[in-house]
Scaffold this active site. Structure first.
Site, PDB file in Angstrom:
ATOM      1  N   ARG A 149       0.871  -1.177   0.000  1.00  0.00           N
ATOM      2  CA  ARG A 149       0.000   0.000   0.000  1.00  0.00           C
ATOM      3  C   ARG A 149       0.910   1.230   0.000  1.00  0.00           C
ATOM      4  NH1 ARG A 149      -2.071  -3.444   4.175  1.00  0.00           N
ATOM      5  NH2 ARG A 149      -4.138  -4.294   3.669  1.00  0.00           N
ATOM      6  N   LYS A 173      -1.958  -2.131   7.987  1.00  0.00           N
ATOM      7  CA  LYS A 173      -3.106  -1.566   8.683  1.00  0.00           C
ATOM      8  C   LYS A 173      -3.168  -2.061  10.116  1.00  0.00           C
ATOM      9  CE  LYS A 173      -6.245  -0.685   4.816  1.00  0.00           C
ATOM     10  NZ  LYS A 173      -7.567  -0.984   4.220  1.00  0.00           N
ATOM     11  N   HIS A 245      -2.072   2.191  -5.931  1.00  0.00           N
ATOM     12  CA  HIS A 245      -2.774   0.941  -5.600  1.00  0.00           C
ATOM     13  C   HIS A 245      -2.895   0.039  -6.823  1.00  0.00           C
ATOM     14  CE1 HIS A 245      -4.533  -0.587  -1.937  1.00  0.00           C
ATOM     15  NE2 HIS A 245      -5.496  -1.164  -2.627  1.00  0.00           N
ATOM     16  N   ARG A 248      -0.276  -2.471  -6.769  1.00  0.00           N
ATOM     17  CA  ARG A 248      -0.587  -3.530  -5.783  1.00  0.00           C
ATOM     18  C   ARG A 248      -1.559  -4.537  -6.401  1.00  0.00           C
ATOM     19  NH1 ARG A 248      -1.111  -4.695  -0.129  1.00  0.00           N
ATOM     20  NH2 ARG A 248      -3.258  -5.057   0.567  1.00  0.00           N
ATOM     21  N   HIS A 271      -3.896  -9.014   3.913  1.00  0.00           N
ATOM     22  CA  HIS A 271      -5.348  -9.044   4.056  1.00  0.00           C
ATOM     23  C   HIS A 271      -5.728  -9.852   5.292  1.00  0.00           C
ATOM     24  CE1 HIS A 271      -6.106  -8.329  -0.535  1.00  0.00           C
ATOM     25  NE2 HIS A 271      -5.914  -7.208   0.130  1.00  0.00           N
ATOM     26  N   TYR A 280      -9.203 -11.378  -6.724  1.00  0.00           N
ATOM     27  CA  TYR A 280      -8.243 -11.526  -7.812  1.00  0.00           C
ATOM     28  C   TYR A 280      -8.412 -12.830  -8.583  1.00  0.00           C
ATOM     29  CZ  TYR A 280      -6.074  -7.639  -5.451  1.00  0.00           C
ATOM     30  OH  TYR A 280      -5.853  -6.413  -4.877  1.00  0.00           O
TER      31      TYR A 280
END
Length: 299
Positions: A149, A173, A245, A248, A271, A280
């Site tokens: 990110r 995150k 992004h 990514r 994630h 994806y």
């Protein structure tokens, strides 16, 4: 309604117990602020412990009338669920009005991605003769090669590089740490930038460990990365709407197309849920559909 005192407690809860980043905390607080604004606009403002599901549904209808997109509504609802969960824990309310509230159905659409030719074009458009050229090449290689990110890139530190084992430590995150493999090309560019260019810079105090610096010797900002990507895309005449992004997304898509294990990709992307990574897999399905259409005698 004593919103401010509860919002202050909610903020502390998000930071201390949920370990969320400042950006995430601000997003949650904005969601609560929208609800507070709505109730203030009513003729009779309900007490916090008397808010019912019907009040929340009226609020969602109000958001819809304002023209708020489904994705934004879904985020607001998620924020309210967290807020009332906190109020239940603190025994401020005895019933959760969000318990039966569902967010709008969202289509999971993958944004534009780049193929390897387009990525090479972006890198090729960088003028390596300029002082920032090698830095910018390293930025693109790390974004695409590691699937970071943009904030993870700007926060990347020299002390988090492990070139001997070809890994970097990333702070994602919620301040969650993860180790991500880094390829030889990205490592080589980082080495050149750090030891041949960055070493000669006048670095501002407090920025000594950050890898990517601006010309003033301070940590590179998020907006600088966005501007770099936009400028490079324009220089090669790329018509796709791309951002950091996008690299990514390209990283993840190319791994899945190549047959990478979904759990491994989930780990590298950071994630928390496998369902986020599963977006994806549609690329593989599209490819399989094309193969069936082209080669199966009954298609």
């Amino acid at each position: 309604m004593l919103w401010q005192s509860y919002i202050k407690g909610f903020k502390a809860y998000l930071k201390l117990e949920r370990s969320l980043s400042n950006n995430s905390v601000d997003a949650y607080l904005n969601d609560i602020d929208k609800l507070a604004q709505y109730f203030k606009s009513l003729d009779e403002e309900p007490a916090l412990n008397n808010i019912k599901a019907a009040d929340i549904k009226s609020f969602i209808s109000w958001l819809n009338e304002l023209g708020m997109q489904a994705t934004t509504q879904a985020r607001v609802i998620s924020g309210l669920k967290a807020f009332f969960t906190y109020l239940m824990l603190e025994e401020v309310v005895d019933k959760d009005p969000m318990a039966l509230i569902e967010g709008p159905k969202l289509s999971r659409k993958l944004p534009d991605m780049l193929n390897i030719h387009e990525i090479n074009q972006l890198i090729g458009a960088i003028d390596a003769s300029k002082p920032e050229g090698m830095r910018n090449k390293a930025i693109i290689e790390v974004l695409y090669g590691c699937g970071l990110r943009v904030t993870e890139l700007t926060e990347l530190k020299i002390s988090n590089l492990y070139p001997q084992i070809e890994f970097i430590k990333v702070i994602g995150k919620g301040n969650k740490e993860r180790l991500v493999p880094i390829g030889g090309v990205a490592l080589k560019l980082l080495d050149i930038y750090i030891n041949s260019i960055r070493v000669h810079m006048n670095i501002k105090k407090g920025n000594e460990d950050y890898i990517f610096l601006n010309r003033f010797g301070a940590k590179l900002s998020r907006i600088s990365i966005f501007n770099l990507i936009k400028s490079l895309a324009e220089s090669i005449g790329l018509k796709k709407a791309i951002s950091p992004h996008t690299l990514r997304h390209s990283f993840a898509t190319h791994l899945i197309e190549g047959g990478a294990d979904l759990r491994a990709v989930q780990e590298m992307l950071g994630h928390s849920s496998i369902t986020t990574t599963e977006i994806y897999t549609h690329v593989d399905r599209d490819y399989l559909r094309e193969v069936i259409t082209q080669f199966h005698p009954r298609s």
